[in-house]
Design a protein around this motif. Structure first.
Motif, PDB file in Angstrom:
ATOM      1  N   ASP A   1     -81.366  28.009  -8.286  1.00 64.31           N
ATOM      2  CA  ASP A   1     -82.056  29.172  -8.830  1.00 64.31           C
ATOM      3  C   ASP A   1     -82.556  29.963  -7.626  1.00 64.31           C
TER       4      ASP A   1
ATOM      5  N   ASN B   1     -84.244  32.701  -7.163  1.00 63.51           N
ATOM      6  CA  ASN B   1     -85.633  33.150  -7.142  1.00 63.51           C
ATOM      7  C   ASN B   1     -86.589  31.996  -6.864  1.00 63.51           C
ATOM      8  N   GLU B   2     -86.321  30.839  -7.501  1.00 59.19           N
ATOM      9  CA  GLU B   2     -87.160  29.659  -7.256  1.00 59.19           C
ATOM     10  C   GLU B   2     -87.039  29.221  -5.804  1.00 59.19           C
TER      11      GLU B   2
ATOM     12  N   ARG C   1     -89.024  31.551  -3.570  1.00 63.69           N
ATOM     13  CA  ARG C   1     -90.458  31.272  -3.708  1.00 63.69           C
ATOM     14  C   ARG C   1     -90.837  29.971  -3.021  1.00 63.69           C
ATOM     15  N   ALA C   2     -89.939  28.981  -3.051  1.00 67.14           N
ATOM     16  CA  ALA C   2     -90.218  27.704  -2.390  1.00 67.14           C
ATOM     17  C   ALA C   2     -90.364  27.891  -0.883  1.00 67.14           C
TER      18      ALA C   2
ATOM     19  N   ARG D   1     -87.023  22.376  -4.501  1.00 67.67           N
ATOM     20  CA  ARG D   1     -86.382  23.223  -5.499  1.00 67.67           C
ATOM     21  C   ARG D   1     -87.319  24.319  -6.001  1.00 67.67           C
ATOM     22  N   ASN D   2     -88.624  24.110  -5.805  1.00 69.70           N
ATOM     23  CA  ASN D   2     -89.593  25.093  -6.289  1.00 69.70           C
ATOM     24  C   ASN D   2     -90.814  25.119  -5.387  1.00 69.70           C
TER      25      ASN D   2
END
Length: 331
Positions: free
Chosen positions: A32, A34-35, A38-39, A296-297
């Protein structure tokens, strides 16, 4: 966060470096974007200033994600670490293995570190990363078809051109590091190292310690095995390479979880997770300069970053090591 110099260069990396292999999706089932962005940014907010990626991770996807993430960061406060020498778009060099890209298309992976290929790869990486220089440039795997001197001379030309700051290697033996170092100063060797995979202690790590080379430990959580979240009947997503990896066999998972349950009271006493305890042990291990940890996030990324503050006494390290001896001796 703590920062350590890489070899005898002025370059400093955060002891917890963001590992962006999984961010590329390839061999991890999916990604993902976007995730992943952000991570990376969440890690940076907690001091993780160094990011390790490679063109092969998602066939450019990981580098693109890293490039998107660092747009919001001061470039002089970020250390971009990437690689070269694995081609999916050129059938040349040493055949590595067959795979599939993120769309499911069959691809052949070659290890190739010829001069013209390295120059090309560097230009492509710079475009995807959205930067004009790479802080640490590493050969991804040894290429038996190309003399080491040719490879290192190519990287030297990139350093002279200002496109690369420092040179490192990955998955090199002590002898290969020595040969490369005769052509170009090698600052570091990125190798697999974890509580369950410690064969590098026999030769590679001692060599690096003796000759002032930093060790960048990848897969310190052994692809998630050492998080305590993997069970014997865990179901991996389609395309996740761990489904057939030996460390994720039911026996290894069972043995590892028994070990993790025995050190969990120590994690509880310190009010940290098992992952943070494992990463803390890794960066305190003799010869290990930094640990690469994927996420992953944002929550996982912040958790990894906080592991830099975990401190283990000599007695606590010995306790963990004693339990590891039981793990490795178990049948």
């Amino acid at each position: 966060m703590k920062y350590r110099k890489i070899g005898n260069t002025p370059l400093e990396l955060s002891v917890i470096t963001f590992g962006a292999w999984a961010a590329g999706g390839w061999m991890w089932g999916s990604t993902d974007r976007n995730e992943a962005v952000r991570a990376i940014q969440a890690g940076f907010e907690h001091g993780v200033t160094s990011i390790d990626t490679a063109p092969i991770y998602g066939q450019g996807t990981s580098e693109e994600i890293v490039g998107q993430a660092i747009k919001a960061m001061p470039r002089d406060q970020v250390q971009v670490v990437t690689k070269y020498g694995m081609r999916w778009d050129l059938n040349k060099g040493q055949f590595g293995f067959k795979s599939q890209d993120n769309s499911g298309k069959e691809i052949d992976i070659y290890k190739y570190a010829g001069k013209e290929s390295i120059i090309y790869e560097c230009e492509q990486s710079l475009k995807r990363l959205g930067t004009d220089y790479i802080d640490l440039y590493q050969i991804h795997w040894p290429d038996e078809t190309t003399p080491i001197h040719e490879t290192m001379e190519a990287v030297s030309s990139l350093i002279q051109a200002g496109k690369v700051r420092y040179a490192g290697v990955c998955n090199y033996s002590a002898a290969q590091v020595k040969e490369a170092d005769e052509i170009l100063h090698i600052a570091s060797n990125q190798i697999p190292f974890s509580m369950v995979k410690r064969d590098a202690e026999l030769e590679t790590i001692p060599y690096c310690i003796k000759h002032g080379k930093s060790v960048l430990a990848y897969s310190p959580l052994e692809r998630g095995l050492l998080t305590g979240k993997i069970t014997e009947n865990y179901r991996f997503a389609e395309g996740d390479h761990r489904a057939t990896h030996r460390f994720f066999s039911p026996e290894w998972v069972r043995r590892t979880n028994t070990f993790l349950n025995r050190i969990k009271p120590l994690a509880n006493d310190k009010n940290v997770t098992l992952s943070q305890l494992v990463l803390g042990w890794t960066i305190q291990h003799p010869g290990i300069t930094i640990a690469l940890a994927g996420a992953r996030n944002a929550d996982q990324s912040v958790s990894n970053a906080l592991s830099a503050s975990v401190f283990l006494t000599d007695e606590e390290v010995q306790l963990i090591n004693s339990e590891l001896e039981v793990l490795h001796g178990a049948r």
